[in-house]
Design a protein around this motif. Structure first.
Motif, PDB file in Angstrom:
ATOM      1  N   VAL A 158       4.041   9.313   5.063  1.00 26.67           N
ATOM      2  CA  VAL A 158       5.072   9.600   5.987  1.00 26.67           C
ATOM      3  C   VAL A 158       5.853  10.705   5.529  1.00 26.67           C
ATOM      4  N   ILE A 159       6.163  11.757   6.485  1.00 27.39           N
ATOM      5  CA  ILE A 159       6.609  12.959   6.033  1.00 27.39           C
ATOM      6  C   ILE A 159       7.809  13.196   6.785  1.00 27.39           C
ATOM      7  N   TRP A 160       9.165  13.382   6.251  1.00 30.22           N
ATOM      8  CA  TRP A 160      10.262  13.561   7.072  1.00 30.22           C
ATOM      9  C   TRP A 160      10.919  15.109   6.746  1.00 30.22           C
ATOM     10  N   LEU A 161      11.140  15.563   7.996  1.00 33.26           N
ATOM     11  CA  LEU A 161      12.037  16.803   7.936  1.00 33.26           C
ATOM     12  C   LEU A 161      13.399  16.537   8.613  1.00 33.26           C
ATOM     13  N   THR A 162      14.595  16.825   7.937  1.00 35.77           N
ATOM     14  CA  THR A 162      15.868  16.851   8.663  1.00 35.77           C
ATOM     15  C   THR A 162      16.302  18.215   8.513  1.00 35.77           C
ATOM     16  N   ALA A 163      16.864  18.577   9.554  1.00 42.03           N
ATOM     17  CA  ALA A 163      17.738  19.843   9.566  1.00 42.03           C
ATOM     18  C   ALA A 163      19.325  19.788  10.120  1.00 42.03           C
ATOM     19  N   ARG A 164      19.891  20.887   9.725  1.00 42.22           N
ATOM     20  CA  ARG A 164      21.379  21.139  10.302  1.00 42.22           C
ATOM     21  C   ARG A 164      22.197  19.931  10.153  1.00 42.22           C
ATOM     22  N   GLN A 165      22.046  19.495   8.872  1.00 37.64           N
ATOM     23  CA  GLN A 165      23.134  18.877   8.518  1.00 37.64           C
ATOM     24  C   GLN A 165      24.519  19.508   8.542  1.00 37.64           C
ATOM     25  N   HIS A 166      24.464  20.649   8.087  1.00 39.36           N
ATOM     26  CA  HIS A 166      25.531  21.552   8.292  1.00 39.36           C
ATOM     27  C   HIS A 166      25.581  22.387   9.458  1.00 39.36           C
ATOM     28  N   PRO A 167      26.310  22.068  10.641  1.00 43.85           N
ATOM     29  CA  PRO A 167      25.961  22.702  11.978  1.00 43.85           C
ATOM     30  C   PRO A 167      25.734  24.086  11.974  1.00 43.85           C
ATOM     31  N   GLY A 168      26.622  24.833  11.253  1.00 46.46           N
ATOM     32  CA  GLY A 168      26.704  26.202  11.147  1.00 46.46           C
ATOM     33  C   GLY A 168      25.175  27.038  10.779  1.00 46.46           C
ATOM     34  N   GLU A 169      24.557  26.260  10.012  1.00 41.26           N
ATOM     35  CA  GLU A 169      23.364  26.689   9.505  1.00 41.26           C
ATOM     36  C   GLU A 169      22.278  26.758  10.883  1.00 41.26           C
ATOM     37  N   THR A 170      22.411  27.536  11.721  1.00 40.91           N
ATOM     38  CA  THR A 170      21.561  27.452  12.937  1.00 40.91           C
ATOM     39  C   THR A 170      20.066  27.781  12.796  1.00 40.91           C
ATOM     40  N   MET A 171      19.900  28.577  11.766  1.00 41.88           N
ATOM     41  CA  MET A 171      18.378  28.994  11.345  1.00 41.88           C
ATOM     42  C   MET A 171      17.637  27.901  10.961  1.00 41.88           C
ATOM     43  N   ALA A 172      18.130  26.668  10.679  1.00 37.22           N
ATOM     44  CA  ALA A 172      17.565  25.373  10.303  1.00 37.22           C
ATOM     45  C   ALA A 172      17.068  24.696  11.706  1.00 37.22           C
ATOM     46  N   GLU A 173      17.500  24.922  12.719  1.00 35.06           N
ATOM     47  CA  GLU A 173      16.930  24.363  13.811  1.00 35.06           C
ATOM     48  C   GLU A 173      15.966  25.197  14.700  1.00 35.06           C
ATOM     49  N   TRP A 174      16.388  26.704  14.241  1.00 37.89           N
ATOM     50  CA  TRP A 174      15.040  27.760  14.521  1.00 37.89           C
ATOM     51  C   TRP A 174      13.778  27.488  14.002  1.00 37.89           C
ATOM     52  N   PHE A 175      13.941  27.028  12.660  1.00 36.40           N
ATOM     53  CA  PHE A 175      12.717  26.820  11.804  1.00 36.40           C
ATOM     54  C   PHE A 175      12.043  25.609  12.449  1.00 36.40           C
ATOM     55  N   MET A 176      12.846  24.464  12.853  1.00 35.14           N
ATOM     56  CA  MET A 176      12.251  23.402  13.281  1.00 35.14           C
ATOM     57  C   MET A 176      11.607  23.455  14.551  1.00 35.14           C
ATOM     58  N   GLU A 177      12.097  24.356  15.389  1.00 37.17           N
ATOM     59  CA  GLU A 177      11.378  24.856  16.520  1.00 37.17           C
ATOM     60  C   GLU A 177      10.041  25.230  16.276  1.00 37.17           C
ATOM     61  N   GLY A 178       9.829  26.118  15.522  1.00 35.04           N
ATOM     62  CA  GLY A 178       8.600  26.729  15.017  1.00 35.04           C
ATOM     63  C   GLY A 178       7.735  25.619  14.377  1.00 35.04           C
ATOM     64  N   PHE A 179       8.293  24.753  13.609  1.00 35.83           N
ATOM     65  CA  PHE A 179       7.559  23.689  13.002  1.00 35.83           C
ATOM     66  C   PHE A 179       7.094  22.683  13.978  1.00 35.83           C
ATOM     67  N   ASN A 224      31.367  16.300   5.693  1.00 39.80           N
ATOM     68  CA  ASN A 224      30.052  17.010   4.858  1.00 39.80           C
ATOM     69  C   ASN A 224      29.004  15.953   4.802  1.00 39.80           C
ATOM     70  N   LEU A 225      27.874  15.909   5.869  1.00 37.65           N
ATOM     71  CA  LEU A 225      27.040  15.055   5.887  1.00 37.65           C
ATOM     72  C   LEU A 225      26.137  15.050   4.528  1.00 37.65           C
ATOM     73  N   ASN A 226      25.916  16.105   3.986  1.00 42.76           N
ATOM     74  CA  ASN A 226      24.999  16.110   2.854  1.00 42.76           C
ATOM     75  C   ASN A 226      25.893  15.794   1.486  1.00 42.76           C
ATOM     76  N   ARG A 227      26.954  15.063   1.763  1.00 42.49           N
ATOM     77  CA  ARG A 227      27.663  14.611   0.744  1.00 42.49           C
ATOM     78  C   ARG A 227      27.940  12.934   0.958  1.00 42.49           C
ATOM     79  N   GLU A 228      26.997  12.497   1.726  1.00 42.87           N
ATOM     80  CA  GLU A 228      26.989  11.091   2.146  1.00 42.87           C
ATOM     81  C   GLU A 228      25.943  10.148   1.910  1.00 42.87           C
ATOM     82  N   TRP A 229      24.918  10.531   1.484  1.00 37.13           N
ATOM     83  CA  TRP A 229      23.661   9.907   1.506  1.00 37.13           C
ATOM     84  C   TRP A 229      23.660   8.575   0.599  1.00 37.13           C
ATOM     85  N   GLN A 230      24.531   8.704  -0.402  1.00 43.31           N
ATOM     86  CA  GLN A 230      24.428   7.238  -1.269  1.00 43.31           C
ATOM     87  C   GLN A 230      25.191   6.170  -0.611  1.00 43.31           C
TER      88      GLN A 230
END
Length: 375
Positions: A158-179, A224-230
């Protein structure tokens, strides 16, 4: 002269716009937060003279190193984004630009709109291989959407990809579109083989509220979502809470969390060497993945990046660290630049949405080469 940011992901405040050579602006902070760096606005003016746009509060923004050798992007059609002359004096970020047409958009990086996000999700669901799942709602009431691609079966990773936890990092969703486009291409042998051997859960945008609001780093209430995982909560970080619950339901054999870095002009990955359960198997998986990426694309490198955590000292509130420790799996944070890839520079566009899209496609090949070793 008109300057506006009243649209999806817009962010700017006008201090003064008395003439083309004296436009004073400021970036608005993320709601309930001191983070700011993302800007996105439209300038409408019939004059063809040089415009001097000064962002006066750049010197107090979140990542000052992000302005060093940085060039803003502009677009007339909101499709093709190109770099424009930009300078930073320690306090002011100044853009100098002579428009060729009446209206032009400026942004920190090529935006990825919520409308395009919806198109990505709903075009993907047309594939027989894909299910569009909604695992919860955000604070602003937007869907937390997950694409399940492929069919689960005994023994399948089972493979997970998550993107754009930080919304201003729009390159992350461009990456996901290609993927996603490549993974759903029935004529692509790598994609077809992978779907026979693994199932994917993909979150193209973890933070739709922040994306729509024009935030750099946080959700609707400044978290900041990327400090919430615990220890996420439905009240403060429902995006992480519901995605994490889905992960606990499906299990995870590999996780890539897609981001952008303001300062470093390179593509790189950050592993979870500091998690308590890190071992030789984990190290070999990380090295195998990086070796394949190095072999297949010159856009990736492994010499520049973040310092590695000391053993047992990883921050488990960070997404890839929490996933790597919880599921004892290969987990990477993938970083792309806001500026350019200095190893393969492009003076016109710098690092771009299109290059992020292609990098996402390349990463699928790297997964193909390690998939059989994930379990």
């Amino acid at each position: 002269m008109q300057i506006s940011s009243q649209f999806d992901s817009g962010n700017i405040e006008v201090i003064e716009a008395s003439s083309a050579d004296n436009i004073q602006l400021a970036i608005r902070k993320d709601n309930q937060s001191d983070f700011y760096q993302w800007f996105h606005f439209k300038l409408h003016n019939n004059e063809r003279s040089e415009h001097v746009l000064t962002i006066t509060n750049a010197g107090q923004s979140a990542y000052l190193e992000g302005w060093t050798e940085y060039q803003a992007v502009a677009s007339y059609d909101r499709e093709h984004w190109f770099r424009v002359p930009t300078s930073f004096d320690g306090q002011n970020l100044t853009i100098r630009f002579t428009p060729e047409y009446d209206s032009v958009y400026f942004a920190y990086f090529a935006p990825y709109s919520y409308e395009r996000h919806q198109n990505l999700l709903h075009n993907a669901q047309l594939s027989d291989e894909c299910q569009l799942q909604v695992v919860g709602q955000t604070i602003d009431g937007n869907d937390i959407s997950v694409l399940k691609i492929g069919q689960e079966a005994e023994g399948k990773p089972v493979i997970w990809l998550t993107a754009r936890q930080h919304p201003g990092e729009t390159m992350a969703e461009w990456f996901m579109e290609g993927f996603i486009e490549r993974l759903l291409d029935p004529d692509d042998g790598v994609a077809r083989s992978l779907l026979s051997r693994a199932v994917f859960y993909l979150v193209p945008n973890m933070n739709p509220d922040g994306s729509i609001r024009g935030h750099l780093r946080t959700n609707a209430v400044g978290v900041n979502l990327n400090r919430e995982w615990q220890d996420p909560s439905i009240e403060q970080s429902p995006e992480v809470y519901f995605v994490r619950e889905k992960m606990l339901e499906t299990g995870v054999d590999m996780h890539l969390d897609i981001h952008g870095d303001e300062a470093l002009p390179y593509n790189f990955v950050a592993g979870c060497e500091g998690i308590p359960s890190y071992d030789e198997r984990h190290k070999l998986l990380e090295e195998s993945f990086k070796e394949v990426l190095l072999a297949i694309t010159p856009e990736f490198q492994d010499e520049k990046g973040y310092d590695k955590d000391e053993p047992g000292k990883a921050n488990l509130t960070v997404g890839s660290n929490w996933v790597g420790e919880t599921f004892k799996c290969l987990a990477y944070t993938v970083e792309m630049p806001f500026k350019d890839n200095d190893l393969l520079p492009d003076e016109e566009t710098g690092w771009s949405g299109a290059r992020s899209h292609l990098f996402g496609r390349d990463v699928l090949t790297a997964i193909f080469h390690v998939v059989d070793d994930l379990r």
